[in-house]
Scaffold this active site. Structure first.
Site, PDB file in Angstrom:
ATOM      1  CE1 TYR A   1       1.678  -2.843 -52.684  1.00 34.12           C
ATOM      2  CE2 TYR A   1       3.034  -4.818 -52.736  1.00 34.12           C
ATOM      3  CZ  TYR A   1       1.934  -4.111 -53.166  1.00 34.12           C
ATOM      4  OH  TYR A   1       1.075  -4.670 -54.092  1.00 34.12           O
TER       5      TYR A   1
ATOM      6  CB  VAL B   1      -9.784   4.136 -50.373  1.00 32.33           C
ATOM      7  CG1 VAL B   1     -10.596   3.579 -51.525  1.00 32.33           C
ATOM      8  CG2 VAL B   1      -8.285   3.993 -50.623  1.00 32.33           C
TER       9      VAL B   1
ATOM     10  N   GLY C   1     -10.290   1.691 -56.860  1.00 34.58           N
ATOM     11  CA  GLY C   1      -9.117   1.785 -57.738  1.00 34.58           C
ATOM     12  C   GLY C   1      -9.345   1.113 -59.074  1.00 34.58           C
TER      13      GLY C   1
ATOM     14  CB  ALA D   1       4.155  -3.390 -43.133  1.00 33.74           C
TER      15      ALA D   1
HETATM   16  P1  NAP Z   1      -2.382   0.331 -60.479  1.00 34.34           P
HETATM   17  O1  NAP Z   1      -2.347   0.084 -61.957  1.00 34.34           O
HETATM   18  O2  NAP Z   1      -1.481   1.367 -59.923  1.00 34.34           O
HETATM   19  O3  NAP Z   1      -3.908   0.646 -60.072  1.00 34.34           O
HETATM   20  C1  NAP Z   1      -4.275   1.035 -58.776  1.00 34.34           C
HETATM   21  C2  NAP Z   1      -5.382   2.060 -58.872  1.00 34.34           C
HETATM   22  O4  NAP Z   1      -5.694   2.499 -57.535  1.00 34.34           O
HETATM   23  C3  NAP Z   1      -4.940   3.302 -59.657  1.00 34.34           C
HETATM   24  O5  NAP Z   1      -5.964   3.708 -60.537  1.00 34.34           O
HETATM   25  C4  NAP Z   1      -4.701   4.315 -58.553  1.00 34.34           C
HETATM   26  O6  NAP Z   1      -4.844   5.647 -58.972  1.00 34.34           O
HETATM   27  C5  NAP Z   1      -5.775   3.927 -57.567  1.00 34.34           C
HETATM   28  N1  NAP Z   1      -5.537   4.531 -56.252  1.00 34.34           N
HETATM   29  C6  NAP Z   1      -4.353   4.850 -55.672  1.00 34.34           C
HETATM   30  N2  NAP Z   1      -4.560   5.456 -54.503  1.00 34.34           N
HETATM   31  C7  NAP Z   1      -5.909   5.535 -54.326  1.00 34.34           C
HETATM   32  C8  NAP Z   1      -6.732   6.077 -53.321  1.00 34.34           C
HETATM   33  N3  NAP Z   1      -6.220   6.668 -52.237  1.00 34.34           N
HETATM   34  N4  NAP Z   1      -8.068   5.987 -53.475  1.00 34.34           N
HETATM   35  C9  NAP Z   1      -8.607   5.399 -54.561  1.00 34.34           C
HETATM   36  N5  NAP Z   1      -7.870   4.880 -55.556  1.00 34.34           N
HETATM   37  C10 NAP Z   1      -6.538   4.947 -55.444  1.00 34.34           C
HETATM   38  O7  NAP Z   1      -2.077  -1.006 -59.677  1.00 34.34           O
HETATM   39  P2  NAP Z   1      -2.422  -2.531 -60.015  1.00 34.34           P
HETATM   40  O8  NAP Z   1      -1.167  -3.177 -60.429  1.00 34.34           O
HETATM   41  O9  NAP Z   1      -3.628  -2.624 -60.863  1.00 34.34           O
HETATM   42  O10 NAP Z   1      -2.734  -3.038 -58.531  1.00 34.34           O
HETATM   43  C11 NAP Z   1      -4.054  -3.183 -58.018  1.00 34.34           C
HETATM   44  C12 NAP Z   1      -3.951  -3.843 -56.650  1.00 34.34           C
HETATM   45  O11 NAP Z   1      -3.267  -5.106 -56.769  1.00 34.34           O
HETATM   46  C13 NAP Z   1      -3.151  -3.043 -55.626  1.00 34.34           C
HETATM   47  O12 NAP Z   1      -3.724  -3.168 -54.355  1.00 34.34           O
HETATM   48  C14 NAP Z   1      -1.793  -3.709 -55.656  1.00 34.34           C
HETATM   49  O13 NAP Z   1      -1.094  -3.525 -54.451  1.00 34.34           O
HETATM   50  C15 NAP Z   1      -2.187  -5.154 -55.869  1.00 34.34           C
HETATM   51  N6  NAP Z   1      -1.118  -5.983 -56.404  1.00 34.34           N
HETATM   52  C16 NAP Z   1      -0.619  -5.759 -57.661  1.00 34.34           C
HETATM   53  C17 NAP Z   1       0.384  -6.586 -58.146  1.00 34.34           C
HETATM   54  C18 NAP Z   1       0.955  -6.423 -59.521  1.00 34.34           C
HETATM   55  O14 NAP Z   1       1.850  -7.202 -59.881  1.00 34.34           O
HETATM   56  N7  NAP Z   1       0.514  -5.477 -60.316  1.00 34.34           N
HETATM   57  C19 NAP Z   1       0.891  -7.612 -57.357  1.00 34.34           C
HETATM   58  C20 NAP Z   1       0.354  -7.805 -56.087  1.00 34.34           C
HETATM   59  C21 NAP Z   1      -0.652  -6.989 -55.632  1.00 34.34           C
HETATM   60  P3  NAP Z   1      -3.470   6.473 -59.325  1.00 34.34           P
HETATM   61  O15 NAP Z   1      -2.780   5.699 -60.408  1.00 34.34           O
HETATM   62  O16 NAP Z   1      -3.968   7.786 -59.754  1.00 34.34           O
HETATM   63  O17 NAP Z   1      -2.676   6.510 -58.057  1.00 34.34           O
END
Ligand code: NAP
Length: 248
Positions: A156, A65, A14, A158
């Site tokens: 989420y 993934v 990702g 969970a």
């Molecule tokens: P994001 O900007 O949405 O980036 C996540 C990336 O993962 C996107 O490029 C998305 O592509 C990709 N993705 C989604 N489904 C996928 C799949 N099946 N296979 C491969 N790639 C996939 O999110 P982020 O905020 O950077 O978050 C990154 C991680 O940190 C996540 O695990 C999130 O749960 C965790 N997190 C974030 C926060 C926060 O405040 N931002 C807080 C706690 C935890 P698409 O956009 O095309 O779906």
């Protein structure tokens, strides 16, 4: 000791945008070869080009993934082309928020599939090589809501709590082979995932953050880099919260 990942191959799932992209940059800045990977090919290629323009050592392999064959291809191709896989960062994640009462089964399944099963598939495929090498680091991106729970995010939360149990179990299985498995649990980080939230909800979060500001992707990436580095060689099965003190 300076953190230096020269000659190390690091896979970040990702990594086209947000936290994953920053994690990839942070490893790149520490001389790693970074394997960028994401589900949407165009977006991945755009990020890949951006990294190449900035002289990062990197390659790009599209991978959903949740798809076993994609994951096999990601891991096998990386090994074949680079001769080792040293670090795996399971960062890909999605949200499909809603109160449980109205939550569609699809919203439950897709979040669990991506956030939890995705990490299972990539980890299972990568450890074949880690075990052979008798080395490797895995850092999984959980969330503070995997520890505290959060109304409107039962799916989420969970998935992120499941990721903690998964990682601690795998940490125990792999410790005898010198392989570390840890987690970073971000709080509120400024990315696309959070920018869509309504202002009143953002204000509510801010009230509960002792440091009184939202985190940047760099804050998460720095913790990930540390956990994957030799500086953290005696740390395994741990969760580091990067949340401005929100959950203590
Ligand atoms: P994001 O900007 O949405 O980036 C996540 C990336 O993962 C996107 O490029 C998305 O592509 C990709 N993705 C989604 N489904 C996928 C799949 N099946 N296979 C491969 N790639 C996939 O999110 P982020 O905020 O950077 O978050 C990154 C991680 O940190 C996540 O695990 C999130 O749960 C965790 N997190 C974030 C926060 C926060 O405040 N931002 C807080 C706690 C935890 P698409 O956009 O095309 O779906």
């Amino acid at each position: 000791m300076r953190i230096d990942f020269s000659d190390k191959n690091v896979i970040v799932t990702g990594s086209s945008q947000g936290i994953g992209k920053q994690i990839a940059k942070t490893f790149g800045n520490s001389n790693a070869h970074v394997i960028l990977t994401d589900i949407v090919e165009d977006k991945l290629e755009q990020t890949h080009q951006e990294f190449l323009d900035q002289d990062y050592s990197c390659s790009a392999i599209p991978c959903n993934v949740t798809d076993k064959d994609d994951v096999q291809n990601l891991i096998k191709t990386t090994y074949k082309e680079h001769g080792s896989i040293d670090v795996l960062i399971n960062n890909a994640g999605i949200t499909r928020d809603g109160l449980l009462m109205r939550m569609k089964e699809e919203a439950w399944d897709s979040v669990l599939e991506t956030n939890l099963k995705g990490a299972f598939l990539t980890t299972r495929a990568a450890i074949r090589y880690f075990l052979k090498q008798r080395s490797g680091s895995i850092v999984n991106i959980s969330s503070v809501v995997g520890i505290t729970g959060n109304a409107g995010q039962s799916n989420y939360s969970a998935s992120k709590a499941g990721l903690i149990g998964f990682s601690k179990s795998v940490a125990q299985e792999l410790a005898p082979r010198n392989i570390n498995v840890n987690l970073v649990a971000p709080g509120f980080i400024k990315t696309k995932m959070t920018e869509e939230l309504p202002e009143d909800i953002k204000e509510k979060y801010l009230d509960n953050i002792p440091l009184k500001y939202f985190g940047d992707p760099e804050d998460v990436a720095n913790a990930v880099l540390f956990l994957a580095s030799p500086l953290a060689r005696y740390i395994t099965g741990q969760v580091i919260k990067v949340d401005g003190g929100m959950v203590m």
